[in-house]
Each structure stands twice: as C-alpha cells, then as structure tokens.
Design an enzyme around this catalytic site. Structure first.
Site, PDB file in Angstrom:
ATOM      1  N   TYR A  92       0.374  -1.226   0.183  1.00 42.80           N
ATOM      2  CA  TYR A  92      -0.242  -0.181  -0.329  1.00 42.80           C
ATOM      3  C   TYR A  92       0.401   1.275   0.191  1.00 42.80           C
ATOM      4  O   TYR A  92       0.652   2.144  -0.672  1.00 42.80           O
ATOM      5  CB  TYR A  92      -0.977   0.069   1.271  1.00 42.80           C
ATOM      6  CG  TYR A  92      -1.991   1.016   1.486  1.00 42.80           C
ATOM      7  CD1 TYR A  92      -3.067   1.957   0.960  1.00 42.80           C
ATOM      8  CD2 TYR A  92      -1.474   2.001   2.602  1.00 42.80           C
ATOM      9  CE1 TYR A  92      -3.362   2.686   0.988  1.00 42.80           C
ATOM     10  CE2 TYR A  92      -2.264   2.785   2.372  1.00 42.80           C
ATOM     11  CZ  TYR A  92      -3.515   3.656   1.770  1.00 42.80           C
ATOM     12  OH  TYR A  92      -4.480   4.646   2.148  1.00 42.80           O
TER      13      TYR A  92
HETATM   14  P1  NDP Z   1     -12.399   4.102   1.546  1.00 43.02           P
HETATM   15  O1  NDP Z   1     -12.629   2.997   1.189  1.00 43.02           O
HETATM   16  O2  NDP Z   1     -13.854   5.132   2.375  1.00 43.02           O
HETATM   17  O3  NDP Z   1     -13.382   5.083  -0.105  1.00 43.02           O
HETATM   18  C1  NDP Z   1     -13.040   4.747  -1.504  1.00 43.02           C
HETATM   19  C2  NDP Z   1     -13.174   5.252  -2.471  1.00 43.02           C
HETATM   20  O4  NDP Z   1     -12.966   4.766  -3.678  1.00 43.02           O
HETATM   21  C3  NDP Z   1     -14.563   4.446  -2.781  1.00 43.02           C
HETATM   22  O5  NDP Z   1     -15.917   6.034  -3.225  1.00 43.02           O
HETATM   23  C4  NDP Z   1     -14.427   3.623  -3.361  1.00 43.02           C
HETATM   24  O6  NDP Z   1     -15.803   3.288  -4.627  1.00 43.02           O
HETATM   25  C5  NDP Z   1     -13.376   4.186  -4.334  1.00 43.02           C
HETATM   26  N1  NDP Z   1     -12.787   2.848  -5.023  1.00 43.02           N
HETATM   27  C6  NDP Z   1     -12.198   2.331  -4.508  1.00 43.02           C
HETATM   28  N2  NDP Z   1     -11.661   1.477  -6.046  1.00 43.02           N
HETATM   29  C7  NDP Z   1     -11.616   2.426  -6.506  1.00 43.02           C
HETATM   30  C8  NDP Z   1     -12.051   2.230  -8.182  1.00 43.02           C
HETATM   31  N3  NDP Z   1     -10.906   1.725  -8.911  1.00 43.02           N
HETATM   32  N4  NDP Z   1     -11.583   3.511  -8.727  1.00 43.02           N
HETATM   33  C9  NDP Z   1     -12.980   4.392  -8.401  1.00 43.02           C
HETATM   34  N5  NDP Z   1     -13.011   4.038  -7.292  1.00 43.02           N
HETATM   35  C10 NDP Z   1     -12.724   3.188  -6.685  1.00 43.02           C
HETATM   36  O7  NDP Z   1     -11.577   5.321   1.567  1.00 43.02           O
HETATM   37  P2  NDP Z   1     -11.047   6.639   2.373  1.00 43.02           P
HETATM   38  O8  NDP Z   1     -12.144   7.322   2.725  1.00 43.02           O
HETATM   39  O9  NDP Z   1     -10.393   6.245   3.334  1.00 43.02           O
HETATM   40  O10 NDP Z   1      -9.784   6.634   1.397  1.00 43.02           O
HETATM   41  C11 NDP Z   1      -9.528   7.861   0.422  1.00 43.02           C
HETATM   42  C12 NDP Z   1      -7.951   7.542  -0.427  1.00 43.02           C
HETATM   43  O11 NDP Z   1      -7.726   8.307   1.272  1.00 43.02           O
HETATM   44  C13 NDP Z   1      -7.800   6.717  -0.291  1.00 43.02           C
HETATM   45  O12 NDP Z   1      -7.088   6.840  -1.540  1.00 43.02           O
HETATM   46  C14 NDP Z   1      -6.111   6.423   1.190  1.00 43.02           C
HETATM   47  O13 NDP Z   1      -5.528   5.305   0.539  1.00 43.02           O
HETATM   48  C15 NDP Z   1      -6.478   7.844   1.148  1.00 43.02           C
HETATM   49  N6  NDP Z   1      -5.807   7.560   2.405  1.00 43.02           N
HETATM   50  C16 NDP Z   1      -6.614   6.902   3.310  1.00 43.02           C
HETATM   51  C17 NDP Z   1      -6.486   6.851   5.304  1.00 43.02           C
HETATM   52  C18 NDP Z   1      -7.696   6.554   5.954  1.00 43.02           C
HETATM   53  O14 NDP Z   1      -6.906   6.203   7.865  1.00 43.02           O
HETATM   54  N7  NDP Z   1      -8.693   6.305   5.670  1.00 43.02           N
HETATM   55  C19 NDP Z   1      -4.845   7.361   5.612  1.00 43.02           C
HETATM   56  C20 NDP Z   1      -4.200   7.854   4.160  1.00 43.02           C
HETATM   57  C21 NDP Z   1      -5.095   8.003   3.250  1.00 43.02           C
HETATM   58  P3  NDP Z   1     -17.032   1.925  -4.580  1.00 43.02           P
HETATM   59  O15 NDP Z   1     -17.244   1.405  -3.572  1.00 43.02           O
HETATM   60  O16 NDP Z   1     -17.237   2.689  -5.383  1.00 43.02           O
HETATM   61  O17 NDP Z   1     -15.507   1.022  -5.041  1.00 43.02           O
END
Ligand code: NDP
Length: 246
Positions: A154
C-alpha cells in the site's frame, strides 16, 4: 487567478469517506462536481443529492479507475456535462494489509491497479485535458513516512503517487496547473476502520500528538486550500495532514 465560480472538479472515489467529504466541500466552494465511484452507485447518488440540496451542481459517473477506457469515459462525461474539467482530485484508493512474506499476487495486483495505475490513468487524462489554470491533487498516505509493518505494498503504491506528483508538476510548466499530493494519517473511514480490532484503532488514534483520528472533513479542508486561491503558490509538494504523527 483561481476563480472557482463555474469551474468543475472531478473527484475520484467520491461515494463515501474522504472523497465524499471533498466533493461536498468543493461544491460548497462553488465548483460543479463530478462524483466518481466504481461500484457504490447508491452512495454516490446520495452525495449528488446532498450537493443538489445545498444548491450545488453534481453528477455521479461510474468508472473503475484501473480501466483506461473507463477513465477516458469519466472525463468524456465530465466534459459533456460541464464543458471541461479544472480540478482533478485523485482520491480513489484501496488498502489491504499483510506482511510482505504473506502478500499474495491478488493483494499486490489489486492495490497496484487502483492506487498506482488508477492514479496514473487519471493523471494522464488530466495532463492532456485539464483546462489551463487548473489544479490536481493526489491522495497519498503518511504511512509513506511512517513505514509501518504490513503496509508495504500500500505504502509503495502511494510513494509512486508522490513521485508522479512532483514530476507532473514540472511537466505541466506553462499551463498554470498545480499538482500536489495530500498525505493523510489515520482517518475515520471504512478504509481505515474496517476489520481493525478496537484496540488497534484506539492505539492508532493516540499516535498523533493531537490524540485523535482525522476526519474526512479535516482532509477536505486541506484539499480546499490547494484547489482554492490561497493554495495557488503550492506546487509539486506532498502535504501531510495527520495531526503531527510524523
Ligand atoms: P474509502 O474506502 O472510505 O472510500 C474509497 C472510495 O474509493 C470509495 O468511494 C470507492 O468507491 C472508491 N474506489 C475504490 N476503488 C476504486 C476504483 N478502482 N475506481 C474508482 N473508485 C474506486 O476510503 P477513504 O475515504 O478512507 O480513502 C480515500 C483515499 O485516502 C484513498 O486513496 C486512501 O488511500 C487515502 N488515505 C486514507 C486514509 C485513512 O486512514 N482513511 C489514510 C491515508 C490515505 P466504490 O465503493 O464504488 O468502489
């Protein structure tokens, strides 16, 4: 300079979590919003409704970012609805944890496909299609700095995102487009909370000197700074937003 009235922002993975908070915040700031999702249509439509109820304009567009042609169609849909894209927030991401020795090919491939290739796919479209004067923000993670066990693949995908960020900022010279990354620490969303025992959540909540988890809104505030007029001079940077964890 960065007048946000009548401008359009495309937020990937905006059906929930940090992406949904970013979409709602940017809509409140005056952007037209493209709310992307991969499979969570109902959740994405709720975000669109919420933006609409608050007086904003938004559409939901399905596209799996790991798919090149789907990513092109996402930008096509944005341009067809709003006439062009000014802001890309590359937020879609997945996190699957395992020690390297126990990382199977599927776990490796899926994270590379969404976090690294997916971000690249959208960056390439944006580099060719974003209107001059626009802004790109990529989501990284503070684990690139923390280097915690089990986060290897990751964190590596996000280290790649940070590198592409700095290089694309230089390649877009002359277009008045800024390219930055925001690297959250532990943030209270499904991605962080799902499958974690409460004791680990509690321990990680206390790691930052501010002694709490981040909220999606904490991160949306930083994105709004970078996409608004106050952030116009920040370019090619990774901005960590984590309560001081590193
Ligand atoms: P969530 O799992 O809550 O949400 C992820 C979102 O990404 C969903 O809307 C999902 O939609 C979408 N998604 C996943 N895969 C795909 C894809 N292949 N194409 C299009 N959409 C996709 O994650 P977070 O809100 O926590 O994370 C958002 C970002 O922040 C990420 O990049 C994560 O790595 C980063 N981040 C998060 C942290 C945390 O602690 N939460 C810490 C550091 C970074 P669907 O369900 O439709 O797939």
């Amino acid at each position: 300079m960065k007048d946000i009235k009548t401008r359009t922002a495309l937020v990937t993975g905006a059906s929930r979590g940090i992406g949904a908070a970013i979409a709602e915040r940017l809509a409140a700031d005056g952007f037209n919003l493209v709310v992307n999702y991969a499979s969570s249509e109902a959740a994405a439509l709720k975000v669109v409704d919420k933006i609409g109820s608050a007086g904003g304009r938004a559409i939901a567009v399905q596209a799996n970012l790991s798919d090149v042609s789907a990513t092109k169609r996402l930008f096509d849909a944005a341009e067809a609805e709003f006439g062009g894209v000014d802001v890309l927030v590359n937020n879609a991401g997945i996190m699957k944890l395992a020690p390297l020795s126990q990382t199977d090919d599927a776990l490796f491939d899926s994270q590379v496909a969404t976090n690294f290739k997916g971000t690249f796919n959208a960056l390439r479209e944006a580099a060719n299609r974003l209107r001059n004067g626009g802004t790109i923000v990529n989501l990284s993670t503070s684990v690139v700095g923390l280097k915690l066990e089990t986060y290897g693949i990751y964190a590596a995908t996000k280290a790649g995102v940070e590198t592409m960020t700095a290089i694309l900022a230089k390649e877009l010279r002359g277009r008045q487009i800024t390219v930055n990354a925001v690297a959250p620490g532990p943030t209270a969303t499904q991605l962080f909370l799902n499958g974690k025992p409460q004791e680990i959540v509690d321990r990680m909540s206390k790691m930052a000197p501010l002694e709490r988890l981040g909220t999606p809104e904490d991160i949306a505030n930083v994105i709004a700074f970078l996409t608004g007029p106050d952030g116009a001079w920040v370019n090619g940077q990774t901005l960590r937003a984590n309560g001081g964890i590193i």
